[in-house]
Design an enzyme around this catalytic site. Structure first.
Site, PDB file in Angstrom:
ATOM      1  N   GLY A 287       0.748  -1.141   0.094  1.00  0.00           N
ATOM      2  CA  GLY A 287       0.061  -0.010   0.099  1.00  0.00           C
ATOM      3  C   GLY A 287       0.906   1.207   0.073  1.00  0.00           C
ATOM      4  O   GLY A 287       0.269   2.308   0.289  1.00  0.00           O
ATOM      5  N   LYS A 288       2.028   1.081  -0.357  1.00  0.00           N
ATOM      6  CA  LYS A 288       2.952   2.127  -0.445  1.00  0.00           C
ATOM      7  C   LYS A 288       2.919   3.047  -1.561  1.00  0.00           C
ATOM      8  O   LYS A 288       2.970   4.372  -1.439  1.00  0.00           O
ATOM      9  CB  LYS A 288       4.461   1.730  -0.277  1.00  0.00           C
ATOM     10  CG  LYS A 288       4.873   1.151   0.883  1.00  0.00           C
ATOM     11  CD  LYS A 288       6.235   0.460   0.855  1.00  0.00           C
ATOM     12  CE  LYS A 288       6.703  -0.065   2.063  1.00  0.00           C
ATOM     13  NZ  LYS A 288       8.169  -0.713   2.045  1.00  0.00           N
ATOM     14  N   ILE A 289       2.275   2.565  -2.500  1.00  0.00           N
ATOM     15  CA  ILE A 289       1.888   3.308  -3.715  1.00  0.00           C
ATOM     16  C   ILE A 289       0.351   2.643  -4.124  1.00  0.00           C
ATOM     17  O   ILE A 289       0.121   1.670  -3.723  1.00  0.00           O
ATOM     18  CB  ILE A 289       2.859   3.536  -4.858  1.00  0.00           C
ATOM     19  CG1 ILE A 289       2.946   1.710  -5.461  1.00  0.00           C
ATOM     20  CG2 ILE A 289       4.225   3.748  -4.672  1.00  0.00           C
ATOM     21  CD1 ILE A 289       3.975   1.633  -6.744  1.00  0.00           C
TER      22      ILE A 289
END
Length: 314
Positions: A281-283
């Protein structure tokens, strides 16, 4: 299904000529669109969108020995042009930036040499770049004076330390960031000569550096960002520090470009793909992202020059 549906568009042979611009060269990469030439063209497309997006907060991660290799000026110019809103760097790059800013120089050397002789002559080697020990003597004198400006008994963040250093310089990354009021985070600052100099100062200095104090300001930036983009030179701590900052928010990065020479199959973050970052979920799932493998001292100025050429062209 015919072969066009499987194969896609054909490769067009690139053409180069004398006098062509960097932007024109990258467009030829876009025609051939193979291997890392194609990746660089895709990266320029994404970086252009990121810089043109006025609502995107632009993060920049700086790893590797980029300043000794002469790339610090590119970063400085990006800050000055308003293309970096948050800078996260290794302590080493900020050390070498400071060394240059106080008037010392890095020198062209060779990668094949007598390193014992260099040690005897008090010359330090970074692959094929030489740096005399005398630079660190002047660096120590400068930093000890700067650290002495802090109030005894105070508690400061790392970002406040980098800002103080920048306030005492006229040129370079830290100086320009200070003038533009751009925060510079250095989460592993103790892993650098700046950190060692601070340790020396604080034997009697009485000033506490609170690394966790940085997080509040960084989280405010992340929560307030409508959209966000990350330009990552190398990996390591700056890459993770930038990416993990969004994990505390319901958002992820909307743009991401990574320039690295590391392999993804070894499991290290420096070579990890940006697709992998989506699993954390970092990008975001819809993010525009591209990794370009290779030497960042080649790919970084090419990418920036081609992107700025497009932006200036309108």
């Amino acid at each position: 299904m015919n072969f066009e549906d499987i194969c896609g568009t054909p490769v067009i042979q690139a053409r180069v000529r004398a006098g062509m611009t960097v932007g024109e060269l990258v467009e030829e990469y876009g025609k051939s669109r193979a291997y890392n030439a194609g990746s660089l063209w895709h990266a320029v497309n994404i970086y252009e969108k990121m810089l043109k997006d006025e609502e995107a907060t632009k993060f920049f991660g700086l790893s590797g020995a980029m300043v000794p290799g002469g790339m610090g000026g590119v970063v400085t110019d990006l800050i000055d042009a308003g293309h970096i809103d948050v800078l996260v760097s290794t302590g080493a790059n900020l050390t070498h930036d400071t060394i240059e800013a106080i008037g010392c120089r890095h020198y062209h050397g060779t990668e094949v040499c007598d390193d014992v002789l260099l040690r005897e002559e008090e010359i330090n080697r970074i692959y094929d770049v030489f740096l005399p020990n005398d630079a660190f003597v002047k660096f120590e004198e400068f930093l000890q004076d700067v650290f002495g400006q802090m109030e005894r008994g105070s508690k400061v963040s790392i970002q406040e330390v980098t800002r103080l250093i920048g306030d005492n310089l006229d040129t370079g990354i830290l100086a320009t960031a200070a003038k533009k009021n751009i925060p510079v985070y250095c989460p592993a600052i103790q892993d650098s000569m700046i950190g060692l100099q601070y340790w020396m100062f604080n034997q009697t200095g009485g000033v506490t550096v609170d690394a966790f104090k940085d997080v509040s300001g960084l989280m405010d930036i992340c929560f307030n960002a409508k959209r966000s983009g990350a330009m990552l030179i190398g990996g390591g701590v700056p890459k993770n520090y930038i990416f993990q900052s969004m994990l505390m928010t319901p958002k992820g990065f909307d743009y991401a470009v990574q320039l690295t020479g590391d392999r993804p199959d070894l499991g290290g973050l420096s070579g990890a793909t940006l697709e992998e970052a989506k699993s954390w979920g970092k990008i975001t799932e819809e993010a525009s992202s591209q990794t370009v493998y290779g030497d960042a001292s080649i790919n970084f100025p090419l990418l920036v020059a081609a992107t700025l050429e497009r932006i200036e062209r309108g």
